[in-house]
Design an enzyme around this catalytic site. Structure first.
Site, PDB file in Angstrom:
ATOM      1  N   LEU A  75      50.236  21.754  36.903  1.00 25.98           N
ATOM      2  CA  LEU A  75      51.056  21.291  37.691  1.00 25.98           C
ATOM      3  C   LEU A  75      52.330  22.236  37.854  1.00 25.98           C
ATOM      4  O   LEU A  75      52.733  22.583  36.623  1.00 25.98           O
ATOM      5  CB  LEU A  75      51.525  19.716  37.391  1.00 25.98           C
ATOM      6  CG  LEU A  75      50.221  18.635  37.411  1.00 25.98           C
ATOM      7  CD1 LEU A  75      50.963  17.423  37.237  1.00 25.98           C
ATOM      8  CD2 LEU A  75      49.504  18.762  38.743  1.00 25.98           C
ATOM      9  N   HIS A 104      53.278  20.630  43.198  1.00 19.69           N
ATOM     10  CA  HIS A 104      52.743  19.305  42.998  1.00 19.69           C
ATOM     11  C   HIS A 104      53.910  18.354  42.461  1.00 19.69           C
ATOM     12  O   HIS A 104      53.683  17.164  42.977  1.00 19.69           O
ATOM     13  CB  HIS A 104      52.007  19.419  41.640  1.00 19.69           C
ATOM     14  CG  HIS A 104      50.833  20.295  41.854  1.00 19.69           C
ATOM     15  ND1 HIS A 104      50.870  21.462  40.976  1.00 19.69           N
ATOM     16  CD2 HIS A 104      49.495  20.470  42.313  1.00 19.69           C
ATOM     17  CE1 HIS A 104      49.606  22.208  41.379  1.00 19.69           C
ATOM     18  NE2 HIS A 104      48.909  21.187  42.077  1.00 19.69           N
ATOM     19  N   ARG A 109      47.552  29.154  40.227  1.00 17.68           N
ATOM     20  CA  ARG A 109      46.850  30.705  39.839  1.00 17.68           C
ATOM     21  C   ARG A 109      47.833  31.696  39.463  1.00 17.68           C
ATOM     22  O   ARG A 109      47.734  32.920  39.318  1.00 17.68           O
ATOM     23  CB  ARG A 109      45.949  31.050  40.966  1.00 17.68           C
ATOM     24  CG  ARG A 109      44.872  30.175  41.091  1.00 17.68           C
ATOM     25  CD  ARG A 109      43.727  30.720  42.019  1.00 17.68           C
ATOM     26  NE  ARG A 109      42.431  30.151  42.059  1.00 17.68           N
ATOM     27  CZ  ARG A 109      42.060  29.252  42.277  1.00 17.68           C
ATOM     28  NH1 ARG A 109      42.613  28.515  43.251  1.00 17.68           N
ATOM     29  NH2 ARG A 109      40.664  28.854  42.292  1.00 17.68           N
TER      30      ARG A 109
END
Length: 291
Positions: free
Chosen positions: A33, A37, A187
């Site tokens: 997260l 998020h 990522r």
């Protein structure tokens, strides 16, 4: 905050919540997260009596040469953040719980699933819609929260919800960015400092398109070519696509006067990143804003 590992327990909790007349907000995630998020969680917290965050790294949305094995997994840290944000339940099943006999039944949105990321990642959206459909059955929420950064995913899920008559409201929340404009992504953790700087080219390309739209250009081909030229200036970036499409159908458009989605994907080192902005009309664009 309660961590739930089984489908049966999660379903029982939801039945109890509904009997008590409590609304449920669902935030589906794969963990790792970040502030993007958390912005979804905070929105859900203000709009629902109970908030459920799912954490499940869904194997069927990864291709054979993608990053399933190395995808960041930070469960304890994630739970600490979610507890701090007042989340009520974390649903985190194992793969065997979600797919006890493998996967024979898929949910596939024909057409949309083969566009943008779906064209570059065959089978990806079929995996996404299958797991999201399962989550919507397991957790019959009133609202489900997704980020605008995954614009193609949003279009596919929205179509699935309409076609399958899910009784759920999709809440699409704005992209959250670093101060320099980089869209937050799990990522991003793969990027080294040099690649982190190279990744800013996605933001620059979108800003070039927005600037030209704001000065009155409406030809989508011209605008897309201008954005692609920016990507081409960065040797560390390999362009996958930069397209201007209808945000609902993901079909290419010729003029941006009635609104358009500018979507971009590029490879930075071994990391594939995506970003987008929505152009409202010539001279009036809603795009990347830093937070």
């Amino acid at each position: 905050m309660r961590v739930v590992r089984t489908i049966a327990e999660m379903q029982a909790i939801c039945r109890t919540l509904h009997r008590e007349g409590k609304s449920i907000g669902l935030v589906p995630t794969m963990g790792a997260l970040h502030a993007g998020h958390i912005s979804l969680v905070r929105t859900a917290r203000t709009q629902n009596d109970s908030v459920v965050v799912s954490i499940f790294v869904n194997p069927i949305q990864f291709g054979p040469n993608e990053d399933l094995a190395k995808y960041p997994r930070t469960f304890e840290q994630d739970c600490a953040q979610l507890d701090h944000e007042g989340v009520d339940f974390v649903f985190s099943p194992g793969v065997e719980e979600m797919y006890p006999e493998g996967t024979a039944t898929f949910v596939h949105v024909d057409g949309l699933s083969e566009k943008l990321d779906g064209r570059s990642r065959p089978g990806h959206f079929k995996g996404v819609t299958t797991v999201v459909s399962k989550l919507f059955h397991i957790i019959p929420a009133d609202h489900a929260y997704f980020g605008q950064k995954d614009a193609a995913q949003v279009a596919v899920i929205r179509k699935m919800v309409r076609d399958q008559n899910f009784d759920i409201d999709l809440m699409i929340c704005p992209i959250v960015r670093e101060k320099d404009g980089l869209a937050l992504s799990s990522r991003n953790a793969y990027l080294d400092p040099t690649q982190r700087q190279q990744a800013l080219v996605l933001h620059r390309a979108l800003m070039r398109v927005q600037m030209l739209a704001d000065t009155g250009h409406t030809d989508a081909y011209y605008l897309a070519e201008a954005g692609r030229a920016v990507i081409a200036e960065e040797p560390g970036a390999k362009l996958d696509y930069l397209e201007i499409v209808d945000p609902n159908t993901l079909e290419p458009i010729t003029e941006i006067g009635k609104g358009a989605l500018v979507a971009v994907a590029a490879q930075i080192g071994n990391t594939r990143l995506i970003d987008n902005l929505v152009l409202q009309a010539a001279g009036n664009a809603r795009g990347p804003r830093t937070s």
